[in-house]
Enzyme design. Sequence first.
Site, short mmCIF file in Angstrom:
data_model
loop_
_atom_site.label_atom_id
_atom_site.label_comp_id
_atom_site.label_asym_id
_atom_site.label_seq_id
_atom_site.Cartn_x
_atom_site.Cartn_y
_atom_site.Cartn_z
N HIS A 1 12.38 1.14 0.86
CA HIS A 1 11.60 -0.33 1.03
C HIS A 1 12.81 -1.15 2.10
O HIS A 1 13.14 -2.03 2.36
CB HIS A 1 11.40 -1.28 0.01
N SER B 1 0.24 -10.03 -5.23
CA SER B 1 0.53 -8.49 -5.85
C SER B 1 1.83 -8.46 -6.67
O SER B 1 2.05 -8.07 -7.81
CB SER B 1 0.95 -7.30 -5.29
N GLY C 1 0.29 -1.07 -0.08
CA GLY C 1 0.28 -0.67 -0.53
C GLY C 1 0.54 0.87 -0.34
O GLY C 1 0.27 2.12 0.24
N ARG D 1 -3.45 -3.01 -9.60
CA ARG D 1 -4.45 -4.16 -10.29
C ARG D 1 -6.06 -4.71 -9.57
O ARG D 1 -6.45 -4.10 -10.29
CB ARG D 1 -3.33 -5.41 -9.60
N TRP E 1 -0.48 4.16 -1.82
CA TRP E 1 -2.11 4.53 -1.53
C TRP E 1 -1.82 5.57 -0.19
O TRP E 1 -1.89 6.94 -0.32
CB TRP E 1 -2.75 3.57 -1.03
#
Length: 295
Positions: A103, A133, A55, A262, A58
């Site tokens: 990350h 994903s 996410g 997706r 987002w």
Amino acid sequence: MSTPAERATAAGLNADLVMLDGSVQATFLIDMLKNVKDLPIRESDILLCTYPKSGTHWTWEILNMIVAGKAEYAKHWQNSAWLEYRTWEELEELASPRILHTHLRPSHLPETVWHKGCKVVYVRRNPKDCVVSSYHQMSKQVWKDNPAGKASYTGTWDDFIDLFLNGCLPPVPYFEHTIEWTNISEAKKDSEICRVHYEDMKQDCVREIRRMADYLGRPLSDKTYYDISEACSFKNLKHANEKLKDQTYHFQWQDGASGYFRKGITGDWKNWFTVAQSERFDTVYKERLNETFPY
């Protein structure tokens, strides 16, 4: 004995891969990754820290809207503020407060993040959904160092799960990443981070937006929380990223697809994992994290 990078290549990852600090990395990123710890950090910086496909887009957009105080999309893709991917010069051009995303594991971040007391938001997601994903993204994504136009991954679904469980997928092994972020409060006792779950955001996005705003010390009106939630719905954010945003920092994809967006749902892993794959995943999860798989 082969390295995780060699096993990833043999299984169908189509990029020049090497090992760096225990993680499989694309060769073209190595110089930047080696210099990450020395990147200048501002006290006003906000760091969004996630495992891939948890996410990130987002939450990054939500944080930008909280800082702006209104439901207005940032000009660029989140890649414009990717800590380990952008150059020092590119990051320096960003206006404060910067919402940087990464990350990386905590131990790989610049120490000044902790010394300067930067705000840190960590988002965690059901790893089975992350695997699904990631598989779909990498099966379409064309990496920077792949002039032949091959998808990043052309192997099997079963092998992809195996790569995930064995820490062979770039840019970071899931279990090491999760363990470090879970225990960050012990390692950085003076640092308070905001922990968010993807599933909680799907259940009540307004509540989680309010919680992040409170953490950042930027409370907004109830109407603004609802406006941000609506602007950052999967459908609206997908449209904004593909049709409205400046595409300067967008990656290449096959068939003209954005790749990042997706389905944006929870529990899709049940449509992909066989019973045997799920049971194996649960076993490894429990062994590595010393907890029963919670989803």
